[in-house]
Design a protein around this motif. Sequence first.
Motif, PDB file in Angstrom:
ATOM      1  N   LYS A  46      19.675  -1.795   2.048  1.00 33.69           N
ATOM      2  CA  LYS A  46      18.372  -1.858   2.708  1.00 33.69           C
ATOM      3  C   LYS A  46      17.227  -1.354   1.834  1.00 33.69           C
ATOM      4  N   ASP A  47      17.583  -0.837   0.653  1.00 34.66           N
ATOM      5  CA  ASP A  47      16.556  -0.226  -0.202  1.00 34.66           C
ATOM      6  C   ASP A  47      16.144  -1.156  -1.336  1.00 34.66           C
ATOM      7  N   VAL A  48      14.953  -0.888  -1.859  1.00 34.59           N
ATOM      8  CA  VAL A  48      14.453  -1.582  -3.053  1.00 34.59           C
ATOM      9  C   VAL A  48      14.435  -0.588  -4.196  1.00 34.59           C
ATOM     10  N   LEU A  49      15.020  -0.977  -5.336  1.00 35.81           N
ATOM     11  CA  LEU A  49      15.065  -0.113  -6.517  1.00 35.81           C
ATOM     12  C   LEU A  49      14.156  -0.668  -7.612  1.00 35.81           C
ATOM     13  N   LEU A  50      13.320   0.194  -8.174  1.00 33.66           N
ATOM     14  CA  LEU A  50      12.518  -0.142  -9.342  1.00 33.66           C
ATOM     15  C   LEU A  50      12.956   0.749 -10.485  1.00 33.66           C
ATOM     16  N   GLN A  51      13.447   0.125 -11.545  1.00 33.69           N
ATOM     17  CA  GLN A  51      13.837   0.868 -12.746  1.00 33.69           C
ATOM     18  C   GLN A  51      12.800   0.602 -13.822  1.00 33.69           C
ATOM     19  N   LEU A  52      12.299   1.686 -14.400  1.00 32.86           N
ATOM     20  CA  LEU A  52      11.197   1.596 -15.352  1.00 32.86           C
ATOM     21  C   LEU A  52      11.569   2.356 -16.614  1.00 32.86           C
ATOM     22  N   GLU A  53      11.503   1.685 -17.768  1.00 30.64           N
ATOM     23  CA  GLU A  53      11.773   2.324 -19.057  1.00 30.64           C
ATOM     24  C   GLU A  53      10.519   2.219 -19.922  1.00 30.64           C
ATOM     25  N   VAL A  54      10.053   3.350 -20.404  1.00 30.97           N
ATOM     26  CA  VAL A  54       8.853   3.393 -21.237  1.00 30.97           C
ATOM     27  C   VAL A  54       9.260   3.794 -22.644  1.00 30.97           C
ATOM     28  N   ALA A  55       9.026   2.913 -23.617  1.00 27.12           N
ATOM     29  CA  ALA A  55       9.386   3.195 -25.005  1.00 27.12           C
ATOM     30  C   ALA A  55       8.296   4.019 -25.666  1.00 27.12           C
TER      31      ALA A  55
ATOM     32  N   SER B 284      11.117  -3.271 -17.149  1.00 27.70           N
ATOM     33  CA  SER B 284      11.335  -2.952 -15.741  1.00 27.70           C
ATOM     34  C   SER B 284      12.230  -3.973 -15.079  1.00 27.70           C
ATOM     35  N   THR B 285      12.941  -3.537 -14.049  1.00 28.97           N
ATOM     36  CA  THR B 285      13.727  -4.434 -13.212  1.00 28.97           C
ATOM     37  C   THR B 285      13.571  -3.986 -11.761  1.00 28.97           C
ATOM     38  N   ILE B 286      13.586  -4.954 -10.873  1.00 27.28           N
ATOM     39  CA  ILE B 286      13.563  -4.680  -9.434  1.00 27.28           C
ATOM     40  C   ILE B 286      14.810  -5.304  -8.824  1.00 27.28           C
ATOM     41  N   SER B 287      15.520  -4.528  -8.024  1.00 28.84           N
ATOM     42  CA  SER B 287      16.759  -5.008  -7.403  1.00 28.84           C
ATOM     43  C   SER B 287      16.854  -4.467  -5.986  1.00 28.84           C
ATOM     44  N   LEU B 288      17.820  -4.992  -5.238  1.00 22.67           N
ATOM     45  CA  LEU B 288      18.072  -4.550  -3.869  1.00 22.67           C
ATOM     46  C   LEU B 288      19.365  -3.763  -3.812  1.00 22.67           C
ATOM     47  N   ASP B 289      19.349  -2.667  -3.099  1.00 14.75           N
ATOM     48  CA  ASP B 289      20.545  -1.855  -2.862  1.00 14.75           C
ATOM     49  C   ASP B 289      20.675  -1.690  -1.350  1.00 14.75           C
TER      50      ASP B 289
ATOM     51  N   SER C  83      10.889   7.466 -21.860  1.00 17.81           N
ATOM     52  CA  SER C  83      11.215   8.013 -20.545  1.00 17.81           C
ATOM     53  C   SER C  83      11.718   6.909 -19.638  1.00 17.81           C
ATOM     54  N   LYS C  84      12.472   7.329 -18.602  1.00 19.41           N
ATOM     55  CA  LYS C  84      13.022   6.380 -17.637  1.00 19.41           C
ATOM     56  C   LYS C  84      12.762   6.902 -16.225  1.00 19.41           C
ATOM     57  N   TYR C  85      12.438   5.976 -15.325  1.00 17.96           N
ATOM     58  CA  TYR C  85      12.218   6.319 -13.927  1.00 17.96           C
ATOM     59  C   TYR C  85      12.969   5.315 -13.050  1.00 17.96           C
ATOM     60  N   THR C  86      13.495   5.815 -11.942  1.00 17.38           N
ATOM     61  CA  THR C  86      14.065   4.947 -10.920  1.00 17.38           C
ATOM     62  C   THR C  86      13.430   5.296  -9.582  1.00 17.38           C
ATOM     63  N   PHE C  87      12.757   4.323  -9.000  1.00  9.99           N
ATOM     64  CA  PHE C  87      12.146   4.493  -7.684  1.00  9.99           C
ATOM     65  C   PHE C  87      13.063   3.862  -6.637  1.00  9.99           C
ATOM     66  N   ARG C  88      13.324   4.572  -5.579  1.00 10.57           N
ATOM     67  CA  ARG C  88      14.071   4.020  -4.443  1.00 10.57           C
ATOM     68  C   ARG C  88      13.135   3.981  -3.242  1.00 10.57           C
ATOM     69  N   LEU C  89      12.864   2.783  -2.796  1.00  9.91           N
ATOM     70  CA  LEU C  89      12.010   2.587  -1.632  1.00  9.91           C
ATOM     71  C   LEU C  89      12.906   2.306  -0.431  1.00  9.91           C
ATOM     72  N   PRO C  90      13.123   3.296   0.425  1.00  5.70           N
ATOM     73  CA  PRO C  90      14.100   3.153   1.520  1.00  5.70           C
ATOM     74  C   PRO C  90      13.652   2.151   2.575  1.00  5.70           C
ATOM     75  N   ASP C  91      14.629   1.378   3.034  1.00  7.07           N
ATOM     76  CA  ASP C  91      14.420   0.436   4.142  1.00  7.07           C
ATOM     77  C   ASP C  91      13.304  -0.565   3.853  1.00  7.07           C
ATOM     78  N   ARG C  92      13.171  -0.972   2.588  1.00  5.25           N
ATOM     79  CA  ARG C  92      12.109  -1.930   2.243  1.00  5.25           C
ATOM     80  C   ARG C  92      12.664  -3.314   1.910  1.00  5.25           C
ATOM     81  N   ALA C  93      13.977  -3.448   1.854  1.00  2.00           N
ATOM     82  CA  ALA C  93      14.553  -4.748   1.496  1.00  2.00           C
ATOM     83  C   ALA C  93      14.187  -5.820   2.512  1.00  2.00           C
ATOM     84  N   GLY C  94      13.986  -5.400   3.759  1.00  3.81           N
ATOM     85  CA  GLY C  94      13.646  -6.361   4.797  1.00  3.81           C
ATOM     86  C   GLY C  94      12.213  -6.839   4.761  1.00  3.81           C
TER      87      GLY C  94
END
Length: 377
Positions: free
Chosen positions: A277-286, A270-275, A291-302
Motif C-alpha cells: 500500500k506504500d509508495v517508495l522513493l529512492q534517491l541517490e545523490v552523487a 531516482s526510482t519510484i516503486s510500490l510496496d 548520499s542516499k534517501y528512501t522515502f516511504r509514503l504510507p497508504d499512497r499506492a491507491g
Amino acid sequence: MKKILTASALALLIAGCAAAPTIDSVSATAPLTLSVDGQPVLPKLRPFYSGELMYVPARALLEYYPVELKWDNAHKKLSLTTNSSRSVLSPGSSAMQVQYTQTDGGYKDKLEGPVLLKEGHVYVSAGTVDLLTGAVAKLAASGDTVSITSGDVSTSVRVPKDPLAVAAGSSGKVKLYAARKQGSTYKGFILEVNGRKHSYNWGSPRLVSYPPELHYADVDDDGKPEAIVILSLGTGTGISQEEVHVVKPEVWKELAVPTAEKAASAAVFSTISLDQKDVLLQLEVAGSSPSKYTFRLPDRAGDGGLDHFGTHAGIGAVTYYKVADGKLKAETNVSIGMGESMGTLMLDYKAGNGGMVLGTIRFEPHDTTEQYVEKEQ
C-alpha cells in the motif's frame, strides 16, 4: 481594453495631412515639450491641451513603439499597422476601428476624446496613447514637459534612461538596461560595466513582481569579477523558473552555465516503486559527498499507483539562482506525481570546461516530508 501588439519598427512620416479639415478647439497654453522614457523627442511637435484632455502627436508612437503609420489623404484617415492588427483613426472621430491582420475579426474602440488635426499633424489624447500601447503620457512635475513612459504591454525601441537593475557593491558602475520591450516581454538587454556597454539577446517576461537581478562577483575564481544576471521566466502553482547569465565584462564573453535542472539531473538517480500500500522513493545523490534517501509514503499506492507517481522523480519545477559568498548557487526541487515536492537540491557552481560546472550538490528534505525518510546514508 485591447492593446495593439508589436510589429517591425518602421519610421514613416505622415504625409499630406494639410489637406484635411483642421479642428480648432485647441486651448491656448504655455508651450509644452515632449519626452519619451526620459529623453526629449520631436521638438517641433508640441503637446497641448484641448479642454481638459492632453494631446500628443501620433508620431510620438514611432519614438518607442514599432508600428507603421500611414496617412490616407483621399479618405483623411491615419492607419497604424502591426503584425497582428491595423487600427484606423479619423480626425474628428472619437472611435477607432481595429482589424486583425491574421483573421477576419475586428472591433471598434471608443476613445476618450476625438482625434485632432493641427498644423498638418495628427494628435491623439493621452488616454488613446495608453489604449494603443499601454504607455502613460502625463504632465511632469515641472509643468512644462509631457512625459511618455512605456507601459507593461508597450514596446520600446530606445534604451530607457533608468536601468532595470544595479549590482550591489559595484558603486553604481554595473547596470542592466532593457534593450527593447516587445509586449509583455523583454527582447534583449544591455549590460553596462564601468561605463562600457554591450548588448545581449536574452529574453524574459516583464514581471513587475520579479524584476531582473544583477550581481558583480568573482564566481569563477580567476581574480576578476563577473556580471551575473538572473532573469525570472515565470511563476505559477508549483512552478517557478529562472535563468542565469554569467558575463566576463572585460571581453563581454558569456560563460556557459548548465541549468540547475540539467546539472542536478546528471548527479541524481531516482526510482519510484510500490510496496503493497506504500509508495517508495529512492534517491541517490552523487558528488564529493554522496548520499542516499528512501522515502516511504504510507497508504499512497491507491492514489493511482505508478501511473500517477511515475517511475522517477522530477527535477526542476521550482528553480532559483543566487550569488552568495562569492559563489554562484542554485536551488531546484525534487517532486513526484503531480508536482508533489519532496525536497530541495542545493547546488554550488565552479569554473571548469570553459565555463561554469557543477561543484557540489546536496539534498534537503522539506520539513513536511522529512517524516517519510525511512533511512538515510
